[in-house]
Motif scaffolding. Sequence first.
Motif, PDB file in Angstrom:
ATOM      1  N   LYS A   1      12.131   1.906  70.220  1.00 56.62           N
ATOM      2  CA  LYS A   1      12.295   1.968  71.680  1.00 56.62           C
ATOM      3  C   LYS A   1      12.596   3.385  72.175  1.00 56.62           C
ATOM      4  O   LYS A   1      12.774   3.603  73.368  1.00 56.62           O
ATOM      5  N   THR A   2      12.647   4.331  71.249  1.00 53.67           N
ATOM      6  CA  THR A   2      13.015   5.709  71.595  1.00 53.67           C
ATOM      7  C   THR A   2      11.796   6.490  72.109  1.00 53.67           C
ATOM      8  O   THR A   2      10.714   6.394  71.515  1.00 53.67           O
ATOM      9  N   PRO A   3      11.948   7.243  73.202  1.00 53.17           N
ATOM     10  CA  PRO A   3      10.822   8.070  73.695  1.00 53.17           C
ATOM     11  C   PRO A   3      10.307   9.005  72.591  1.00 53.17           C
ATOM     12  O   PRO A   3      11.099   9.509  71.781  1.00 53.17           O
ATOM     13  N   PRO A   4       9.000   9.215  72.533  1.00 53.11           N
ATOM     14  CA  PRO A   4       8.395   9.972  71.427  1.00 53.11           C
ATOM     15  C   PRO A   4       8.958  11.378  71.231  1.00 53.11           C
ATOM     16  O   PRO A   4       9.087  11.839  70.109  1.00 53.11           O
ATOM     17  N   GLU A   5       9.284  12.089  72.329  1.00 56.15           N
ATOM     18  CA  GLU A   5       9.831  13.442  72.184  1.00 56.15           C
ATOM     19  C   GLU A   5      11.164  13.418  71.438  1.00 56.15           C
ATOM     20  O   GLU A   5      11.455  14.263  70.596  1.00 56.15           O
ATOM     21  N   LEU A   6      11.986  12.397  71.742  1.00 54.54           N
ATOM     22  CA  LEU A   6      13.284  12.281  71.068  1.00 54.54           C
ATOM     23  C   LEU A   6      13.091  11.828  69.623  1.00 54.54           C
ATOM     24  O   LEU A   6      13.848  12.228  68.734  1.00 54.54           O
ATOM     25  N   SER A   7      12.074  10.989  69.383  1.00 53.37           N
ATOM     26  CA  SER A   7      11.770  10.562  68.008  1.00 53.37           C
ATOM     27  C   SER A   7      11.420  11.758  67.132  1.00 53.37           C
ATOM     28  O   SER A   7      11.828  11.836  65.975  1.00 53.37           O
ATOM     29  N   ALA A   8      10.671  12.702  67.708  1.00 54.62           N
ATOM     30  CA  ALA A   8      10.300  13.914  66.968  1.00 54.62           C
ATOM     31  C   ALA A   8      11.552  14.721  66.607  1.00 54.62           C
ATOM     32  O   ALA A   8      11.659  15.278  65.510  1.00 54.62           O
ATOM     33  N   ASP A   9      12.517  14.769  67.535  1.00 53.77           N
ATOM     34  CA  ASP A   9      13.778  15.471  67.257  1.00 53.77           C
ATOM     35  C   ASP A   9      14.530  14.819  66.101  1.00 53.77           C
ATOM     36  O   ASP A   9      15.109  15.505  65.254  1.00 53.77           O
ATOM     37  N   ILE A  10      14.516  13.483  66.066  1.00 54.55           N
ATOM     38  CA  ILE A  10      15.249  12.752  65.029  1.00 54.55           C
ATOM     39  C   ILE A  10      14.627  12.992  63.647  1.00 54.55           C
ATOM     40  O   ILE A  10      15.334  13.084  62.644  1.00 54.55           O
ATOM     41  N   ILE A  11      13.290  13.127  63.602  1.00 50.55           N
ATOM     42  CA  ILE A  11      12.630  13.449  62.330  1.00 50.55           C
ATOM     43  C   ILE A  11      13.131  14.791  61.819  1.00 50.55           C
ATOM     44  O   ILE A  11      13.372  14.976  60.626  1.00 50.55           O
ATOM     45  N   ASP A  12      13.327  15.741  62.737  1.00 52.47           N
ATOM     46  CA  ASP A  12      13.813  17.074  62.354  1.00 52.47           C
ATOM     47  C   ASP A  12      15.301  17.067  62.000  1.00 52.47           C
ATOM     48  O   ASP A  12      15.712  17.679  61.020  1.00 52.47           O
ATOM     49  N   ARG A  13      16.085  16.369  62.818  1.00 53.70           N
ATOM     50  CA  ARG A  13      17.545  16.460  62.705  1.00 53.70           C
ATOM     51  C   ARG A  13      18.159  15.371  61.823  1.00 53.70           C
ATOM     52  O   ARG A  13      19.268  15.518  61.320  1.00 53.70           O
ATOM     53  N   GLY A  14      17.429  14.262  61.663  1.00 52.54           N
ATOM     54  CA  GLY A  14      17.927  13.164  60.839  1.00 52.54           C
ATOM     55  C   GLY A  14      18.879  12.228  61.580  1.00 52.54           C
ATOM     56  O   GLY A  14      19.180  12.414  62.761  1.00 52.54           O
TER      57      GLY A  14
ATOM     58  N   GLU B   1      20.470   6.484  51.093  1.00 54.05           N
ATOM     59  CA  GLU B   1      19.176   6.417  50.417  1.00 54.05           C
ATOM     60  C   GLU B   1      18.338   5.245  50.938  1.00 54.05           C
ATOM     61  O   GLU B   1      17.124   5.381  51.161  1.00 54.05           O
ATOM     62  N   LEU B   2      19.000   4.104  51.151  1.00 52.22           N
ATOM     63  CA  LEU B   2      18.284   2.924  51.653  1.00 52.22           C
ATOM     64  C   LEU B   2      17.729   3.173  53.054  1.00 52.22           C
ATOM     65  O   LEU B   2      16.551   2.901  53.324  1.00 52.22           O
ATOM     66  N   PHE B   3      18.555   3.706  53.952  1.00 51.08           N
ATOM     67  CA  PHE B   3      18.118   3.996  55.317  1.00 51.08           C
ATOM     68  C   PHE B   3      16.968   4.999  55.323  1.00 51.08           C
ATOM     69  O   PHE B   3      15.997   4.841  56.057  1.00 51.08           O
ATOM     70  N   SER B   4      17.100   6.017  54.499  1.00 47.00           N
ATOM     71  CA  SER B   4      16.074   7.056  54.458  1.00 47.00           C
ATOM     72  C   SER B   4      14.734   6.491  53.986  1.00 47.00           C
ATOM     73  O   SER B   4      13.681   6.804  54.545  1.00 47.00           O
ATOM     74  N   GLU B   5      14.777   5.628  52.974  1.00 45.65           N
ATOM     75  CA  GLU B   5      13.542   5.032  52.451  1.00 45.65           C
ATOM     76  C   GLU B   5      12.904   4.090  53.461  1.00 45.65           C
ATOM     77  O   GLU B   5      11.684   4.070  53.626  1.00 45.65           O
ATOM     78  N   GLU B   6      13.723   3.309  54.161  1.00 42.51           N
ATOM     79  CA  GLU B   6      13.193   2.310  55.096  1.00 42.51           C
ATOM     80  C   GLU B   6      12.734   2.915  56.428  1.00 42.51           C
ATOM     81  O   GLU B   6      11.781   2.444  57.034  1.00 42.51           O
ATOM     82  N   LEU B   7      13.440   3.964  56.899  1.00 41.23           N
ATOM     83  CA  LEU B   7      13.153   4.512  58.219  1.00 41.23           C
ATOM     84  C   LEU B   7      12.284   5.784  58.167  1.00 41.23           C
ATOM     85  O   LEU B   7      11.834   6.268  59.200  1.00 41.23           O
ATOM     86  N   LYS B   8      12.083   6.309  56.953  1.00 41.66           N
ATOM     87  CA  LYS B   8      11.222   7.484  56.749  1.00 41.66           C
ATOM     88  C   LYS B   8      11.709   8.716  57.500  1.00 41.66           C
ATOM     89  O   LYS B   8      10.917   9.561  57.948  1.00 41.66           O
ATOM     90  N   VAL B   9      13.012   8.855  57.666  1.00 38.75           N
ATOM     91  CA  VAL B   9      13.604  10.054  58.264  1.00 38.75           C
ATOM     92  C   VAL B   9      14.819  10.464  57.419  1.00 38.75           C
ATOM     93  O   VAL B   9      15.381   9.632  56.710  1.00 38.75           O
ATOM     94  N   PRO B  10      15.230  11.739  57.476  1.00 39.93           N
ATOM     95  CA  PRO B  10      16.427  12.147  56.723  1.00 39.93           C
ATOM     96  C   PRO B  10      17.662  11.411  57.241  1.00 39.93           C
ATOM     97  O   PRO B  10      17.806  11.201  58.458  1.00 39.93           O
ATOM     98  N   VAL B  11      18.541  11.011  56.342  1.00 44.16           N
ATOM     99  CA  VAL B  11      19.772  10.302  56.715  1.00 44.16           C
ATOM    100  C   VAL B  11      20.946  10.989  56.030  1.00 44.16           C
ATOM    101  O   VAL B  11      20.913  11.257  54.826  1.00 44.16           O
ATOM    102  N   HIS B  12      21.994  11.256  56.801  1.00 44.90           N
ATOM    103  CA  HIS B  12      23.168  11.950  56.269  1.00 44.90           C
ATOM    104  C   HIS B  12      24.431  11.156  56.582  1.00 44.90           C
ATOM    105  O   HIS B  12      24.541  10.565  57.662  1.00 44.90           O
ATOM    106  N   VAL B  13      25.361  11.148  55.659  1.00 44.61           N
ATOM    107  CA  VAL B  13      26.670  10.535  55.907  1.00 44.61           C
ATOM    108  C   VAL B  13      27.578  11.605  56.494  1.00 44.61           C
ATOM    109  O   VAL B  13      27.662  12.724  55.973  1.00 44.61           O
ATOM    110  N   ALA B  14      28.248  11.284  57.595  1.00 45.30           N
ATOM    111  CA  ALA B  14      29.148  12.243  58.249  1.00 45.30           C
ATOM    112  C   ALA B  14      30.315  12.604  57.332  1.00 45.30           C
ATOM    113  O   ALA B  14      30.690  11.831  56.448  1.00 45.30           O
ATOM    114  N   ASP B  15      30.891  13.776  57.543  1.00 49.64           N
ATOM    115  CA  ASP B  15      32.120  14.140  56.838  1.00 49.64           C
ATOM    116  C   ASP B  15      33.238  13.225  57.331  1.00 49.64           C
ATOM    117  O   ASP B  15      33.412  13.056  58.546  1.00 49.64           O
TER     118      ASP B  15
END
Length: 333
Positions: free
Chosen positions: A265-278, A293-307
């Motif tokens: 449901k995310t606008p495409p321009e913001l989706s492109a940002d999420i691919i870059d920023r994770g 690892e599971l989120f990254s594999e399923e959603l095909k974008v970088p995923v990071h755990v916050a500090d």
Amino acid sequence: MFSRDVGIDLGTANVLIYVKGRGIVLDEPSVVAIDKNTDRVIEVGEEARRMVGRTPGNIVATRPLKDGVIADFEGTEAMLRYFLEKINVRGLVSKPRILICTPTNITTVEQKAIREAAQKSGGKYVILEEEPKVAAIGAGMDIFQPYGNMVVDIGGGTTDVAVLSMGDIVTASSIKVAGDKFDQDILQYIKQKYKLLIGERTSESIKMQVATVFPGSRNEEMDIRGRDMVSGLPRNITIRSSEIEEALQESIYSVVMTAKSVLEKTPPELSADIIDRGIILTGGGALMHGIAELFSEELKVPVHVADEPMTCVARGTGLMLEHIDKLPKQKLS
């Protein structure tokens, strides 16, 4: 003499309180022990949690919050009052201003209940903010710029997923599947497979010590004790990581699918940002083994755990308290 501004992460599992100028001053379980005969509050927080499953018939140790909202108004009010008195934020002549975080999809009635509980427990006025927005700020994301940021906040009662830009939520979703549901899944799995009854605390220990949600990423064992459903006697079993991965599969995929639906449901321009920023994962659920690892594999974008993901919301309230006078006036009551 003067009261301080207070930020509260009013979680289903834990309450964290941030006081302006002092940082996080309290982190305790959201549990209240009450004497049913007198309706008197006996213990609150960590002391009450130790009583869960171990009390006589007249004493009940319960969580007054369920799925991110108030299930027991009196219990929540008593708990907040106790915590606010413990950290001593009331001035001689004034009450503290309180900022509280809520799930994204709670109703107006639920918002009113949270606001009333905070005011009755000693707040001058109460500001409500959406949890994923505050979690994103606490995780160090700059949500006030014109580009997309995505956060998945996996708490005790709810998982909140949101895409943020220009300081506000663009698309969001919230489901009542989170840490508590994972504990129940483990409990039910052991009950059905081994005919063994275990308590919530044992289930939580299994989740933290041997559980994984990414197939094949962990191979550990843990000895647990419970009551045999057939003989009624205590019994020991050994549980393995692969079994817990199986037990959690359905619930964890419902969280993944919620994140997927928000991305769709995310606008495409913001989706492109999420691919870059994770995507950033926050909340206690972000500490589960293999979840990034599971989120990254399923959603095909970088995923990071916050500090320090468990304190992101509380730290976010602290950053927002620095600008409390600039917050929209309609959020004040």
